[in-house]
Scaffold this active site. Structure first.
Site, PDB file in Angstrom:
ATOM      1  N   GLY A   1      -3.331 -55.324 -10.793  1.00  0.00           N
ATOM      2  CA  GLY A   1      -2.274 -56.282 -10.534  1.00  0.00           C
ATOM      3  C   GLY A   1      -2.145 -56.509  -9.041  1.00  0.00           C
ATOM      4  O   GLY A   1      -2.503 -55.631  -8.244  1.00  0.00           O
TER       5      GLY A   1
ATOM      6  N   GLN B   1       2.065 -58.734  -1.319  1.00  0.00           N
ATOM      7  CA  GLN B   1       1.067 -57.746  -0.875  1.00  0.00           C
ATOM      8  C   GLN B   1      -0.001 -58.356   0.018  1.00  0.00           C
ATOM      9  O   GLN B   1      -0.725 -57.633   0.704  1.00  0.00           O
ATOM     10  CB  GLN B   1       0.409 -57.072  -2.085  1.00  0.00           C
ATOM     11  CG  GLN B   1       1.375 -56.232  -2.901  1.00  0.00           C
ATOM     12  CD  GLN B   1       0.688 -55.559  -4.074  1.00  0.00           C
ATOM     13  OE1 GLN B   1       0.566 -56.138  -5.137  1.00  0.00           O
ATOM     14  NE2 GLN B   1       0.210 -54.347  -3.873  1.00  0.00           N
TER      15      GLN B   1
ATOM     16  N   CYS C   1      -0.483 -48.157  -6.329  1.00  0.00           N
ATOM     17  CA  CYS C   1      -0.202 -49.471  -5.763  1.00  0.00           C
ATOM     18  C   CYS C   1      -1.194 -49.751  -4.647  1.00  0.00           C
ATOM     19  O   CYS C   1      -1.432 -48.883  -3.806  1.00  0.00           O
ATOM     20  CB  CYS C   1       1.225 -49.509  -5.223  1.00  0.00           C
ATOM     21  SG  CYS C   1       1.683 -51.108  -4.531  1.00  0.00           S
ATOM     22  N   LEU C   2      -1.756 -50.946  -4.647  1.00  0.00           N
ATOM     23  CA  LEU C   2      -2.745 -51.299  -3.615  1.00  0.00           C
ATOM     24  C   LEU C   2      -2.128 -51.272  -2.214  1.00  0.00           C
ATOM     25  O   LEU C   2      -2.846 -51.145  -1.232  1.00  0.00           O
ATOM     26  CB  LEU C   2      -3.335 -52.679  -3.903  1.00  0.00           C
ATOM     27  CG  LEU C   2      -4.130 -52.790  -5.219  1.00  0.00           C
ATOM     28  CD1 LEU C   2      -4.518 -54.230  -5.474  1.00  0.00           C
ATOM     29  CD2 LEU C   2      -5.348 -51.887  -5.193  1.00  0.00           C
TER      30      LEU C   2
ATOM     31  N   HIS D   1       6.071 -53.542 -12.605  1.00  0.00           N
ATOM     32  CA  HIS D   1       5.652 -53.184 -11.242  1.00  0.00           C
ATOM     33  C   HIS D   1       5.506 -54.446 -10.379  1.00  0.00           C
ATOM     34  O   HIS D   1       5.987 -54.482  -9.234  1.00  0.00           O
ATOM     35  CB  HIS D   1       4.310 -52.429 -11.351  1.00  0.00           C
ATOM     36  CG  HIS D   1       3.699 -52.004 -10.062  1.00  0.00           C
ATOM     37  ND1 HIS D   1       3.482 -50.672  -9.748  1.00  0.00           N
ATOM     38  CD2 HIS D   1       3.229 -52.710  -9.003  1.00  0.00           C
ATOM     39  CE1 HIS D   1       2.916 -50.601  -8.544  1.00  0.00           C
ATOM     40  NE2 HIS D   1       2.745 -51.820  -8.077  1.00  0.00           N
ATOM     41  N   GLU D   2       4.878 -55.490 -10.942  1.00  0.00           N
ATOM     42  CA  GLU D   2       4.649 -56.712 -10.160  1.00  0.00           C
ATOM     43  C   GLU D   2       5.958 -57.467  -9.907  1.00  0.00           C
ATOM     44  O   GLU D   2       6.181 -57.992  -8.816  1.00  0.00           O
ATOM     45  CB  GLU D   2       3.643 -57.628 -10.864  1.00  0.00           C
ATOM     46  CG  GLU D   2       2.265 -57.016 -11.087  1.00  0.00           C
ATOM     47  CD  GLU D   2       1.673 -56.361  -9.859  1.00  0.00           C
ATOM     48  OE1 GLU D   2       1.944 -56.802  -8.733  1.00  0.00           O
ATOM     49  OE2 GLU D   2       0.945 -55.365 -10.028  1.00  0.00           O
TER      50      GLU D   2
ATOM     51  N   HIS E   1       7.703 -56.023  -7.064  1.00  0.00           N
ATOM     52  CA  HIS E   1       7.157 -56.487  -5.777  1.00  0.00           C
ATOM     53  C   HIS E   1       7.832 -57.777  -5.314  1.00  0.00           C
ATOM     54  O   HIS E   1       8.093 -57.969  -4.126  1.00  0.00           O
ATOM     55  CB  HIS E   1       5.659 -56.762  -5.898  1.00  0.00           C
ATOM     56  CG  HIS E   1       4.780 -55.579  -5.610  1.00  0.00           C
ATOM     57  ND1 HIS E   1       4.807 -54.919  -4.406  1.00  0.00           N
ATOM     58  CD2 HIS E   1       3.842 -54.959  -6.358  1.00  0.00           C
ATOM     59  CE1 HIS E   1       3.913 -53.928  -4.443  1.00  0.00           C
ATOM     60  NE2 HIS E   1       3.319 -53.930  -5.608  1.00  0.00           N
TER      61      HIS E   1
HETATM   62 ZN   LIG Z   1       1.948 -52.551  -6.272  1.00  0.00          ZN
END
Ligand SMILES: [Zn+2]
Length: 169
Positions: free
Chosen positions: A46, A51, A91-92, A133-134, A137
């Site tokens: 995702g 991000q 998480c990236l 999660h997204e 963000h």
């Molecule tokens: Zn994330």
């Protein structure tokens, strides 16, 4: 298409609330294509626009093994949620940190697709976690916010040391 740079904790742009998407033009399509290319290049499942330092209510997801089930969440909201499940998340934007986060087991999502068409989707398990999660963000919230202050502090220290980027969302 082009790879975009993923920003990391504690970049303040990860904490800003995002703006709704109102124009579904070629520029938006190019942005979405870039996001998929960027996410696949780092083996993510995702990626949310903040991000890559774009303050829009836009996120993409693909939790399939063969990377063939793309999902585009534009101006998403959760209209219903049920149950609770613990799942290990990464998480990236927080490389090297993985921990269990409690979220709803099942969710009903309302969003627009990349052409602006509204849709609803019911999801559970990994996909439900990823959707939550997204959406977090897009509201400036990160999964480490659900951890204890001690674990959050350890995560912050670990990110500053880890530059390797793989997995997570
Ligand atoms: Zn994330």
């Amino acid at each position: 298409m082009a790879l975009r740079t993923i920003i990391h904790l504690p970049d303040p742009r990860l904490r800003q609330p995002t703006e709704s998407v109102t124009v579904f033009d070629a520029e938006l399509q190019a942005l979405i294509d870039d996001m998929f290319e960027t996410m696949y290049s780092v083996k993510g499942i995702g990626l949310a626009a903040p991000q890559i330092a774009v303050s829009k209510k836009l996120a993409i997801i693909d939790v399939s093994d063969d990377r063939s089930t793309t999902l585009c969440l534009i101006n998403p909201t959760l209209v219903e949620k049920q149950g609770e499940a613990l799942l290990k998340e990464g998480c990236l934007s927080i490389p090297g940190v993985y921990d269990e986060v409690p979220r709803a087991l099942w969710v009903k999502l309302s969003a627009q697709d990349r052409d602006g068409q509204p849709y609803e989707l019911e999801a559970e398990g990994l996909l439900a976690h990823c959707i939550q999660h997204e959406i977090d963000h897009l509201n400036g919230r990160l999964f480490v916010d659900y951890l204890s202050p001690l674990k959050r502090e350890l995560a912050r220290k670990k990110v500053s040391k880890t530059k390797r980027r793989q997995g997570g969302a």
